[in-house]
Design a protein around this motif. Structure first.
Motif, PDB file in Angstrom:
ATOM      1  N   UNK A 279      37.340  38.953  45.895  1.00  0.00           N
ATOM      2  CA  UNK A 279      38.479  38.229  45.320  1.00  0.00           C
ATOM      3  C   UNK A 279      39.631  38.062  46.293  1.00  0.00           C
ATOM      4  N   UNK A 280      39.635  38.830  47.393  1.00  0.00           N
ATOM      5  CA  UNK A 280      40.746  38.760  48.328  1.00  0.00           C
ATOM      6  C   UNK A 280      40.530  39.675  49.503  1.00  0.00           C
ATOM      7  N   UNK A 281      41.621  40.099  50.126  1.00  0.00           N
ATOM      8  CA  UNK A 281      41.513  41.005  51.272  1.00  0.00           C
ATOM      9  C   UNK A 281      42.644  42.023  51.230  1.00  0.00           C
ATOM     10  N   UNK A 282      42.813  42.768  52.317  1.00  0.00           N
ATOM     11  CA  UNK A 282      43.779  43.878  52.374  1.00  0.00           C
ATOM     12  C   UNK A 282      43.562  44.833  51.203  1.00  0.00           C
ATOM     13  N   UNK A 283      42.321  45.131  50.923  1.00  0.00           N
ATOM     14  CA  UNK A 283      41.971  45.965  49.774  1.00  0.00           C
ATOM     15  C   UNK A 283      42.192  47.438  50.095  1.00  0.00           C
ATOM     16  N   UNK A 284      42.909  48.124  49.216  1.00  0.00           N
ATOM     17  CA  UNK A 284      43.070  49.573  49.279  1.00  0.00           C
ATOM     18  C   UNK A 284      42.810  50.126  47.880  1.00  0.00           C
ATOM     19  N   UNK A 298      45.306  38.477  46.733  1.00  0.00           N
ATOM     20  CA  UNK A 298      44.384  37.596  46.036  1.00  0.00           C
ATOM     21  C   UNK A 298      45.144  36.437  45.406  1.00  0.00           C
ATOM     22  N   UNK A 299      44.426  35.389  45.059  1.00  0.00           N
ATOM     23  CA  UNK A 299      44.996  34.311  44.257  1.00  0.00           C
ATOM     24  C   UNK A 299      44.728  34.511  42.771  1.00  0.00           C
ATOM     25  N   UNK A 300      43.947  35.538  42.429  1.00  0.00           N
ATOM     26  CA  UNK A 300      43.515  35.733  41.046  1.00  0.00           C
ATOM     27  C   UNK A 300      43.751  37.178  40.598  1.00  0.00           C
ATOM     28  N   UNK A 301      45.004  37.561  40.372  1.00  0.00           N
ATOM     29  CA  UNK A 301      45.283  38.935  39.950  1.00  0.00           C
ATOM     30  C   UNK A 301      44.553  39.329  38.673  1.00  0.00           C
ATOM     31  N   UNK A 302      44.372  38.375  37.760  1.00  0.00           N
ATOM     32  CA  UNK A 302      43.715  38.720  36.498  1.00  0.00           C
ATOM     33  C   UNK A 302      42.265  39.125  36.709  1.00  0.00           C
ATOM     34  N   UNK A 303      41.592  38.536  37.712  1.00  0.00           N
ATOM     35  CA  UNK A 303      40.215  38.925  37.990  1.00  0.00           C
ATOM     36  C   UNK A 303      40.167  40.289  38.685  1.00  0.00           C
ATOM     37  N   UNK A 304      41.201  40.607  39.456  1.00  0.00           N
ATOM     38  CA  UNK A 304      41.251  41.925  40.107  1.00  0.00           C
ATOM     39  C   UNK A 304      41.385  43.031  39.063  1.00  0.00           C
ATOM     40  N   UNK A 305      42.254  42.842  38.082  1.00  0.00           N
ATOM     41  CA  UNK A 305      42.395  43.862  37.041  1.00  0.00           C
ATOM     42  C   UNK A 305      41.144  43.927  36.172  1.00  0.00           C
ATOM     43  N   UNK A 306      40.461  42.784  36.010  1.00  0.00           N
ATOM     44  CA  UNK A 306      39.255  42.751  35.179  1.00  0.00           C
ATOM     45  C   UNK A 306      38.119  43.584  35.762  1.00  0.00           C
ATOM     46  N   UNK A 315      47.436  49.821  34.342  1.00  0.00           N
ATOM     47  CA  UNK A 315      48.869  49.868  34.049  1.00  0.00           C
ATOM     48  C   UNK A 315      49.646  49.664  35.354  1.00  0.00           C
ATOM     49  N   UNK A 316      50.965  49.658  35.240  1.00  0.00           N
ATOM     50  CA  UNK A 316      51.863  49.546  36.403  1.00  0.00           C
ATOM     51  C   UNK A 316      51.511  48.345  37.284  1.00  0.00           C
ATOM     52  N   UNK A 317      51.221  47.230  36.649  1.00  0.00           N
ATOM     53  CA  UNK A 317      50.873  46.024  37.401  1.00  0.00           C
ATOM     54  C   UNK A 317      52.106  45.440  38.061  1.00  0.00           C
ATOM     55  N   UNK A 318      51.990  45.159  39.346  1.00  0.00           N
ATOM     56  CA  UNK A 318      53.079  44.546  40.108  1.00  0.00           C
ATOM     57  C   UNK A 318      52.481  43.436  40.957  1.00  0.00           C
ATOM     58  N   UNK A 319      53.040  42.238  40.849  1.00  0.00           N
ATOM     59  CA  UNK A 319      52.530  41.077  41.571  1.00  0.00           C
ATOM     60  C   UNK A 319      53.674  40.469  42.365  1.00  0.00           C
ATOM     61  N   UNK A 320      53.504  40.342  43.681  1.00  0.00           N
ATOM     62  CA  UNK A 320      54.523  39.751  44.546  1.00  0.00           C
ATOM     63  C   UNK A 320      54.002  38.455  45.137  1.00  0.00           C
ATOM     64  N   UNK A 321      54.827  37.427  45.125  1.00  0.00           N
ATOM     65  CA  UNK A 321      54.471  36.133  45.698  1.00  0.00           C
ATOM     66  C   UNK A 321      54.772  36.163  47.194  1.00  0.00           C
ATOM     67  N   UNK A 322      53.738  36.344  48.007  1.00  0.00           N
ATOM     68  CA  UNK A 322      53.943  36.502  49.450  1.00  0.00           C
ATOM     69  C   UNK A 322      54.419  35.215  50.102  1.00  0.00           C
ATOM     70  N   UNK A 323      54.039  34.065  49.564  1.00  0.00           N
ATOM     71  CA  UNK A 323      54.504  32.803  50.133  1.00  0.00           C
ATOM     72  C   UNK A 323      56.008  32.648  49.952  1.00  0.00           C
ATOM     73  N   UNK A 324      56.507  33.085  48.794  1.00  0.00           N
ATOM     74  CA  UNK A 324      57.944  33.056  48.568  1.00  0.00           C
ATOM     75  C   UNK A 324      58.649  34.018  49.511  1.00  0.00           C
ATOM     76  N   UNK A 325      58.089  35.195  49.717  1.00  0.00           N
ATOM     77  CA  UNK A 325      58.691  36.164  50.627  1.00  0.00           C
ATOM     78  C   UNK A 325      58.778  35.607  52.042  1.00  0.00           C
ATOM     79  N   UNK A 326      57.720  34.941  52.485  1.00  0.00           N
ATOM     80  CA  UNK A 326      57.706  34.354  53.827  1.00  0.00           C
ATOM     81  C   UNK A 326      58.762  33.270  53.941  1.00  0.00           C
ATOM     82  N   UNK A 434      52.744  43.855  30.957  1.00  0.00           N
ATOM     83  CA  UNK A 434      51.888  44.169  32.090  1.00  0.00           C
ATOM     84  C   UNK A 434      52.653  44.777  33.265  1.00  0.00           C
ATOM     85  N   UNK A 435      53.944  44.495  33.371  1.00  0.00           N
ATOM     86  CA  UNK A 435      54.719  44.896  34.545  1.00  0.00           C
ATOM     87  C   UNK A 435      54.906  46.403  34.618  1.00  0.00           C
TER      88      UNK A 435
END
Length: 578
Positions: A279-284, A298-306, A315-326, A434-435
């Motif tokens: 689903x993505x990279x930088x997996x820990x 990832x582009x699909x956080x809902x599939x990662x939690x699934x 729990x403790x879901x946190x999603x950051x928009x990296x494109x906005x940060x850049x 979810x947050x």
């Protein structure tokens, strides 16, 4: 330590956090690996905050207990778990593993006071833990820095003719001085390692930066030295931000930095890595059999939690928009290069989010806000009030993960969401559940109502107190709007393109734009209880058919009009009477 409570240990952690906070934005602007996000300093600081909070819980001020009464194993496990659950982002998760590794080594030596030998062993175990947590460890990063810090201490101890052990009679001041001297040598070694990072990692070299996580770690250790000595920290070089923000590696293709915790039983971290990498990279994936912390771009956080749906509770879901940060970092860096001051925090926003001072080195606000907005002028008005904005598009319809990313951007751990549309409320409530922050959704169903609510908020109040304040404010506000009809009216009152006026969502008038607006203004000028409002705000849309001077001429005597350009596409005018 020789004390029987956690006070000195907490002071050391607080010193680390203070020094990191002092250069947090500088750390944020450095990061380009593993992806050019913009919150490495924030994520490391949040991890340390979680540790401090847990130490405060363990050392209850009303019923203080000694270290042995609490239990050394409990202290280590509690601190390690707090760091794990509080970690966000790649850097925060790795830092949590450094804390766990060091804590495990310290507790394995019962009765031995912390000295140079134990510090070296703790840092070495921390490095081993961190390396083991990363699927493909890269040299030139925080991993290299902590390993070389540990190597410096262990080597110095091995070659030192005098390495006295501390006993029960050792004074706290003597121990503090010895630990500070040892850690200062580690700081020097760490700074040298940070500077060599670009020689080891091409992406750092190409961007003209050092590793953000490694630099953050040296700041933290320098802060511990300062706390132990009660003095200024060892001097560390400043580092310029990245020359580029879009290095060519695979992580740049993904949008969301996604973090969450999973609790259950028999959770084996390795089994989840492969499905997450699809689903993505930088997996820990780190933790133990009962608690895992997951990080993935990832582009699909809902599939990662699934992936964990059938094995535990997410729990403790946190999603950051990296494109906005850049994009924001690009703006800061470009502003600094041009010398126009755009790298400095906006003064109004700084007061709202950082009541003790500017954006660097101060405490966050207790409570912040995020608003769904459409229209350049409206977005600017919300930002003037210290509110983070999400572009909801012409229909004000952001996704759950757009809202989660917006909640992440608010620099507070308690957040009020201003949905500003009835269609957004359910999505906002889902994001709030979810947050990993404490989030409440305000009952704002229009952008003009959202502005009234934002004015009522205060950053030093709790989210519950702010919710009450804005609810009271909304009770004093009536809203109106004028928009072109999108279709012919089924009752034959108006045709497509004609003006339609609303007051509190009820159709009031229609036909000519000027006559319709005048009717809405007249109704808002008369409240239900007969008392006239003090002010009516009028926000002009991007295609409003009357200019502001023509609108001003419609004001009744005794009613003040506040006229601004909202820039919203769907409504010619948005109005609010208070």
């Amino acid at each position: 330590m020789s004390d029987t409570n956690l006070v000195r240990f907490r002071a050391a952690v607080a010193g680390a956090l203070a020094q990191l906070e002092a250069r947090r934005q500088e750390v944020n602007d450095l990061n380009v690996f593993p992806v050019a996000d913009g919150d490495t300093g924030d994520n490391m600081a949040l991890t340390l905050r979680a540790v401090l909070t847990e130490l405060d819980r363990l050392q209850d001020a009303e019923q203080p207990r000694t270290i042995d009464e609490i239990g050394r194993e409990e202290i280590v496990q509690s601190v390690a778990r707090a760091a794990l659950l509080g970690a966000r982002g790649n850097s925060g998760v790795i830092l949590s593993q450094l804390i766990r590794g060091a804590a495990e080594e310290l507790v394995s030596r019962p009765g031995q006071l912390i000295d140079a030998t134990l510090i070296g062993a703790a840092l070495a175990n921390a490095a081993d833990r961190a390396y083991a947590s990363v699927r493909d460890p890269a040299e030139g990063t925080i991993l290299t820095v902590v390993r070389e810090m540990a190597h410096k201490i262990v080597t110095d101890v091995a070659h030192s003719p005098e390495n006295p052990r501390f006993g029960p009679s050792t004074a706290a001041s003597e121990q503090d001085a010895a630990i500070a001297e040892t850690l200062e040598r580690a700081v020097i070694a760490g700074q040298d390692s940070v500077k060599r990072g670009p020689e080891l990692l091409a992406v750092l070299r190409e961007a003209g930066v050092v590793d953000a996580g490694g630099y953050g770690l040296t700041l933290m250790i320098a802060g511990v030295v300062a706390a132990l000595r009660g003095d200024e920290p060892p001097e560390l070089d400043h580092h310029a931000p990245a020359r580029i923000s879009h290095p060519e590696h695979t992580s740049s293709t993904y949008r969301f930095c996604t973090n969450f915790a999973v609790t259950g039983s028999d959770l084996s971290a390795p089994r989840f890595i492969a499905p997450l990498e699809q689903l993505g990279d930088s997996v820990l994936v780190v933790g133990d059999l009962r608690t895992l912390k997951v990080h993935v771009h990832t582009d699909e956080p809902e599939r990662a939690t699934a992936v964990f749906a059938d094995v535990g509770e997410v729990s403790r879901l946190d999603v950051a928009d990296m494109r906005l940060q850049v994009a924001r970092r690009d703006e800061r860096v470009a502003g600094a290069a041009a010398g126009d001051g755009t790298d400095a925090p906006d003064p109004v926003r700084a007061r709202a989010l950082f009541p003790a001072g500017g954006a660097n080195g101060v405490q966050r606000a207790r409570c912040g806000a995020v608003a769904v907005v459409n229209g350049a002028g409206l977005a600017e008005m919300f930002r003037e009030l210290g509110v983070h904005t999400i572009d909801g598009g012409p229909t004000l319809n952001p996704s759950t993960y757009d809202l989660l990313a917006g909640i992440h951007e608010v620099r507070a751990e308690e957040v009020v969401v201003l949905p500003n549309s009835a269609n957004v409320v359910l999505t906002a409530e889902h994001a709030a559940r979810m947050s990993d922050k404490q989030v409440l959704v305000a009952p704002t169903t229009s952008q003009q109502a959202g502005l009234a609510a934002a004015i009522a908020m205060a950053p030093d109040r709790s989210v519950e107190e702010n919710a009450r304040a804005l609810t009271d404010a909304l009770a004093r506000v009536r809203t109106g709007a004028v928009a072109p009809a999108s279709r012919d009216d089924a009752q034959g009152r108006f045709r497509r393109g004609q003006a339609v006026g609303f007051v509190d969502d009820e159709v009031l008038a229609w036909g000519d734009p000027a006559d319709t607006l005048k009717a809405v203004l007249g109704t808002l000028a008369r409240s239900d209880n007969g008392a006239a409002p003090e002010l009516i705000s009028v926000l002009a849309g991007q295609d409003a058919p009357l200019d502001l001077a023509e609108v001003q001429a419609m004001a009744d005597v005794g009613i003040e009009l506040e006229l601004r350009t909202g820039g919203q596409p769907a409504y010619w005018w948005l109005l609010a009477a208070e």
